[in-house]
Design a protein around this motif. Structure first.
Motif, mmCIF file in Angstrom:
data_model
loop_
_atom_site.group_PDB
_atom_site.id
_atom_site.type_symbol
_atom_site.label_atom_id
_atom_site.label_comp_id
_atom_site.label_asym_id
_atom_site.label_seq_id
_atom_site.Cartn_x
_atom_site.Cartn_y
_atom_site.Cartn_z
ATOM 1 N N ILE A 5 0.864 -1.164 -0.083
ATOM 2 C CA ILE A 5 -0.052 0.297 -0.020
ATOM 3 C C ILE A 5 0.837 1.236 -0.033
ATOM 4 O O ILE A 5 0.182 2.320 -0.322
ATOM 5 C CB ILE A 5 -1.000 0.062 1.307
ATOM 6 C CG1 ILE A 5 -0.288 0.084 2.440
ATOM 7 C CG2 ILE A 5 -2.111 -1.086 1.003
ATOM 8 C CD1 ILE A 5 -1.128 0.111 3.799
ATOM 9 N N GLN A 6 2.098 1.115 0.484
ATOM 10 C CA GLN A 6 3.167 2.274 0.398
ATOM 11 C C GLN A 6 4.430 1.739 0.185
ATOM 12 O O GLN A 6 4.724 0.685 0.777
ATOM 13 C CB GLN A 6 3.204 3.050 1.703
ATOM 14 C CG GLN A 6 3.793 4.310 1.460
ATOM 15 C CD GLN A 6 3.405 5.393 3.103
ATOM 16 O OE1 GLN A 6 2.430 5.938 2.990
ATOM 17 N NE2 GLN A 6 4.395 5.187 3.599
ATOM 18 N N ALA A 7 5.153 2.133 -1.079
ATOM 19 C CA ALA A 7 6.361 1.822 -1.277
ATOM 20 C C ALA A 7 7.618 2.679 -1.010
ATOM 21 O O ALA A 7 7.491 3.819 -1.422
ATOM 22 C CB ALA A 7 6.317 1.216 -2.590
ATOM 23 N N ASP A 8 8.549 2.304 -0.538
ATOM 24 C CA ASP A 8 10.016 3.117 -0.143
ATOM 25 C C ASP A 8 11.033 2.309 -0.164
ATOM 26 O O ASP A 8 11.816 2.212 0.415
ATOM 27 C CB ASP A 8 9.703 3.987 1.039
ATOM 28 C CG ASP A 8 10.857 4.793 1.101
ATOM 29 O OD1 ASP A 8 11.421 5.479 0.222
ATOM 30 O OD2 ASP A 8 11.308 5.229 2.149
ATOM 31 N N GLU A 26 16.536 2.172 1.189
ATOM 32 C CA GLU A 26 15.347 2.655 0.973
ATOM 33 C C GLU A 26 15.396 3.239 -0.670
ATOM 34 O O GLU A 26 16.059 3.106 -1.221
ATOM 35 C CB GLU A 26 15.031 3.798 1.950
ATOM 36 C CG GLU A 26 16.026 4.802 2.171
ATOM 37 C CD GLU A 26 15.780 5.294 3.677
ATOM 38 O OE1 GLU A 26 15.044 6.539 3.550
ATOM 39 O OE2 GLU A 26 16.124 4.910 4.786
ATOM 40 N N TYR A 27 14.144 3.877 -0.802
ATOM 41 C CA TYR A 27 13.942 4.117 -2.400
ATOM 42 C C TYR A 27 14.999 4.882 -2.888
ATOM 43 O O TYR A 27 15.730 4.569 -3.998
ATOM 44 C CB TYR A 27 12.766 4.657 -2.692
ATOM 45 C CG TYR A 27 12.521 4.882 -4.063
ATOM 46 C CD1 TYR A 27 12.508 4.137 -5.171
ATOM 47 C CD2 TYR A 27 12.347 6.358 -4.511
ATOM 48 C CE1 TYR A 27 12.132 4.323 -6.407
ATOM 49 C CE2 TYR A 27 12.424 6.711 -5.921
ATOM 50 C CZ TYR A 27 12.233 5.615 -6.817
ATOM 51 O OH TYR A 27 12.270 5.882 -8.316
ATOM 52 N N VAL A 28 15.399 6.073 -2.357
ATOM 53 C CA VAL A 28 16.497 7.140 -2.717
ATOM 54 C C VAL A 28 17.702 6.455 -2.916
ATOM 55 O O VAL A 28 18.508 6.451 -3.745
ATOM 56 C CB VAL A 28 16.658 8.283 -2.006
ATOM 57 C CG1 VAL A 28 15.430 9.000 -2.127
ATOM 58 C CG2 VAL A 28 16.931 8.006 -0.382
ATOM 59 N N GLU A 29 18.084 5.259 -2.064
ATOM 60 C CA GLU A 29 19.162 4.649 -2.159
ATOM 61 C C GLU A 29 19.272 3.418 -3.385
ATOM 62 O O GLU A 29 20.082 3.523 -4.155
ATOM 63 C CB GLU A 29 19.733 3.865 -0.743
ATOM 64 C CG GLU A 29 19.852 4.755 0.396
ATOM 65 C CD GLU A 29 20.152 4.146 1.692
ATOM 66 O OE1 GLU A 29 20.674 4.619 2.579
ATOM 67 O OE2 GLU A 29 19.137 3.006 1.922
ATOM 68 N N ASP A 30 18.240 3.014 -3.252
ATOM 69 C CA ASP A 30 17.954 1.765 -4.406
ATOM 70 C C ASP A 30 18.022 2.457 -5.940
ATOM 71 O O ASP A 30 18.699 1.821 -6.856
ATOM 72 C CB ASP A 30 16.585 1.356 -4.000
ATOM 73 C CG ASP A 30 16.369 -0.030 -5.239
ATOM 74 O OD1 ASP A 30 17.189 -0.794 -4.864
ATOM 75 O OD2 ASP A 30 15.237 -0.027 -5.828
ATOM 76 N N SER A 31 17.669 3.742 -6.014
ATOM 77 C CA SER A 31 17.660 4.378 -7.281
ATOM 78 C C SER A 31 19.080 4.627 -7.659
ATOM 79 O O SER A 31 19.374 5.092 -8.823
ATOM 80 C CB SER A 31 16.678 5.521 -7.520
ATOM 81 O OG SER A 31 16.767 6.491 -6.374
ATOM 82 N N GLN A 32 19.941 4.798 -6.634
ATOM 83 C CA GLN A 32 21.133 5.156 -6.891
ATOM 84 C C GLN A 32 22.204 4.108 -7.120
ATOM 85 O O GLN A 32 23.675 4.283 -7.398
ATOM 86 C CB GLN A 32 21.744 6.490 -5.862
ATOM 87 C CG GLN A 32 21.080 7.595 -6.123
ATOM 88 C CD GLN A 32 21.304 8.262 -4.856
ATOM 89 O OE1 GLN A 32 22.315 8.213 -4.189
ATOM 90 N NE2 GLN A 32 20.657 9.497 -4.567
#
Lengths: 251, 251, 251, 251, 251, 251
Positions: free
Chosen positions: E119-122, E177-183
């Motif tokens: 329901i919420q993704a990070d 978390e998402y900001v780390e995963d995307s980098q």
């Protein structure tokens, strides 16, 4: 003044031609003004899986428009590979309405498929479909009675439907044709039985709302119109009308 | 003896009713015996992506049967979510055949959509569709000429189609109705133009084969039948027949 | 006696939790008894193709239930590869209802996507979705006002919905929970605006019919219930309530 | 002059490599010039539902091209999620043709699946598929005879196919390769049996028409070409050729 | 410095709320930082066709994200009509991982359906799903033990999962978390059992590669993190923890 | 003893045949024991929408098995109308792996489509696909260099893949064929670059788990095997090997 110079409570010209297609057990071409729908009823000697072994029958409806039933050509749903939400809504409505006047136990473990194919559309296709489908269904079931497959017609009452609406000038009108429907502030479809009860009411403000008073006004128009429709149905079904009368007395 | 007491080279009763549905630019109900097909032609003022910027038009056909056009009810293709191979084959055939007699450059960058909806089937639905579709297309294009959108009718010749077959007793017959079609050893559909040339020949042994002699016999029957069909088409299109005659002279 | 000892005109316990999910512009968890729906409103800075270049916005809704929102696990629609007719009906209803209280010109060329995801179902999921979706939408639009993207809230009135029904004992009741819904003879969903007008009425006899009197009785209950729902909505939207009041005065 | 300096009645180089893939009961790589098709025949010990309990077998074919079998990469049909009309037409043709030379009663209640996968295309893929599929099918059925599952080979005759066409210069030619096919005014596929009968004729004017005389000329070329193909098939099936000869005598 | 000031080997805040939804046999809301997943386990008293009559059970998982679980709204897979490759990969992973710690013979011929709805993704939604799904599954199976349907819990060990990665600065970190995963240059998901064995390792260079040494460093972090996760699981399952301990001793 | 009497660290016989199909820019038939995969690389002079206007290229892969590549015939995904989860996983893996050794900026705004079609399967189809796809891609890009479309080969390193596994007797083995794969307790696919770095590791216990020690043992086998594969690739790409060496020096 309405198109065709109709009064607010005036139906369009209506014809119900029976035996339109030769293969189906019941087949009708219903014409409501320029709206024309072929309603075919087929009997299948089994029920869908979810209804099995309950000693009851089932009624299911399908609805479709020819691509050029309308002013603009519509993409064929078979080509798109899926039914639109509108089509699904309408065929669910038709099936539900028909089931309200059929005694499913008396029908026995068989399915009535009702196909409503709109070949020309000018507003009110879903209500014309219901009104015509009832006749096609009676003809198909009547054949089962004639052939001694069923003892009595498992029909508990007449069933017909009409649209009503509120126009931008706040007038309420009966049996909207397309140009009226596209301007209407409120559009309502009403399905009723021969004894004057409601089976379904679907009233929708089109980016508009309606008052309690307008609702009552629309319902009065609908009741009046549907009472007329029953007469056309009686003529179309001929002798089977007596079987419905008997059935109603029993119920 | 054939059903309906027909001779081997005898067509069924044929009618072509024009203006059947009010919205399409061209609309026809073609009746070949108990086979009935609504053929609607629609004009769209653009071409599909693969035809753009070529200064040419396009013609595309769709074919469908009502679920109860046949003795047994068929599941609706829109409900199944995909077209059958049979449907695809037929609509590709109809479109290809029509394109053989249209001058696509003269048509200009527009698309003719031809919808063939079989409301009652008794054999020969694809050939009836082609024969009726030609008339619907001429009516739609004729309207463009009447409205000065086109200068001339971009039709180079007449186009009609019929089925022929070989029966188990080795007789060859014209215009098979369903009970014949289901027994035939060989089934062939022939599409021809007004000048007696072939557009399409599709002959199929149904778990059987056919000889060179049988092939020639079938082709003779087909040619004879199609020649008759052109007369029905001429009557249906009325004054536009003169425009086709002019066009043929030019070509 | 009703489950939970409720009176015939008594709503279940209702909570509207705002800011439930962090990403959406507006996010609400609405709880109506044991029915729980997450309503998320997203703003997209463009409109669908059929709305382009009209200077107006659009509102579209999607509805889904978790497979185990219900007593029996349902097959996921994404796994089946298509939406059910029921889902389509509901999401069309939600979108249509919301559009009735939004000034699409004032919204400008943007789309509001409202996602209603039922995580627990106990009857009335479509009406709870509408009631919650209104709040989520106000929060999302309110953010646009806060960020000076919009000058005023393009909301013309409050909007809420509730179910009413007729039970087999002929009693009419408000806000049916699942065990009531599955026994009801008639089920009706009513959507109303803050000024007491109807947006949508959908009444359905479940293999039953209903009288004019029962209809009026149901409408009275619905009006009473919806009036209460507005209070919960006002609390949930906080200061934005003033903006709606201003807007209503202007209209 | 034709590409490859071929005469009008000259086939391309042909090879039929047996045992190409190890798992299928019959496997063939057929090469017709630069057209290469893997034909695999699989035996399944049951029939599809519509054939059950009739004591007969069934043959079904599937056809596909690798995306880069052609000069331009085609989108994979599995990725698009549906078969094209062209693919459906071809696989229906292959299955129908094969069934014309199999005694389905002698085959018994089992299905032969024939997969024709075009790995390189240069015109004539459907006819190469039929010619190769016949060999793969014989090999698979021969294995059943070797294993005493079947007493005799249920094959009543040889079966092969070739394309013929009319070029813009009115010449008729045999076995069109891609550059010829793309220019041809008329394209015809002919399927014949060892005894010189037709199984299928599909002749199509490509925005063109053809005369009776051109038809006969094409049929002569086709007959000549197919007679040659039978020799390649005989070599490929080796000793099984005797079983076919016996079977033909019996019939 | 990491977002939230976490150390390289530090998990985000974790909660596992049991009994989150009332209908499923086991229901959990797992929260890992801002990632929130509802994990519902349902028991079905039969197995899919390919598992029938083997005396064994089956476990299958489904995974989905709400459209607005993410910063940008995603199109609903049910609306698109098919599951993405990503979704399929994840649900196959979850099911496979759970099956590694269940004794399918002891489970008997029943299926456990595990639905993981984000329901919420990070970041880390698939590993949170596995960790939460294990708890939901234990609760559902525990209910079968409580009801004497099963004698013992057919669980052979604990199961949890976490992500690790290599950042552009070559540091290796736990629980992205998402900001780390995307980098991240490398992203690895590790699934382990309570006895320290691997069930699944999926390491992927994102347009990058990783060395043997970086691999070992990531595995160490993962092992440390997963050991912590087991403590949260033990607390969530309460008394059932003893049943797992017994089972492990037996194995 | 392994099938084929192979040692634990011994690859099967490997051949890489270039120029296998004539149309694609790069075409390879890779044979690893009895596993045979056609790998075709196509260049398209544009990128997918999500990559536009970034000055970078894209690489996408598709994977499919012929229905009878396996012992049992599989239903064709095109016939089912959707890709299986397994197929999606594999084609995502191939594309991701290839992108790890391509300099997408140097590639420019074009797409490389790599089609991996398994014509015969005996274990290790996904790793054979990656190893073969790399060669096909180099050949296709090499042609762009030959034609002066690209100045240099935008390939940063070699790329190959192999499977390793743990057998029930705890032995670890390299390059599993089908009979080994179906018995293995653990199955791992490893993708590496020429400089000994990992691109992807996917290790899965099949209803089993594996220890840290077993993991290291498998990785050693994989590294050894992949080092051998690079030699086959170098031979296949011929002179382009020098361009890769130059590129590596630059990086």
């Amino acid at each position: 003044m309405r198109p065709n110079n109709r009064l607010e409570n005036e139906l369009r010209d209506i014809t119900i031609e029976t035996g339109f297609i030769k293969h189906p057990e019941g087949s009708v071409l219903i014409t409501v003004g320029d709206t024309k729908v072929i309603c075919n009823a087929s009997i299948e000697e089994r029920v869908p899986p979810f209804m099995r072994n309950q000693g009851k029958g089932w009624i299911t409806a399908e609805y479709q428009m020819l691509p050029r039933a309308t002013e603009q050509r519509n993409i064929r749903e078979a080509a798109k590979g899926k039914l639109s939400g509108r089509t699904m809504e309408i065929q669910r409505l038709i099936g539900r309405a028909l089931r309200a006047v059929v005694d499913l136990e008396k029908l026995g473990e068989r399915t009535i498929w009702v196909d409503c194919d709109v070949i020309q559309a000018d507003g009110g296709t879903r209500t014309a479909s219901i009104t015509g489908a009832f006749v096609a269904m009676v003809l198909a079931l009547g054949k089962l009675v004639d052939n001694k497959v069923l003892e009595t017609l498992p029909i508990t009452d007449y069933l017909a439907a009409i649209s009503v609406g509120v126009m931008p000038d706040s007038s309420t009108i009966l049996d909207l044709e397309y140009v009226e429907d596209s301007q209407a502030a409120v559009d309502m479809n009403v399905v009723m039985t021969g004894n004057g009860e409601f089976v379904e009411i679907q009233g929708t403000g089109e980016e508009a709302t309606f008052s309690h008073k307008e609702l009552l006004s629309m319902l009065n128009l609908a009741e009046e119109g549907i009472t007329n429709l029953f007469e056309y149905q009686k003529q179309a079904i001929g002798d089977y009308a007596q079987l419905i009368d008997q059935m109603e007395e029993v119920e």
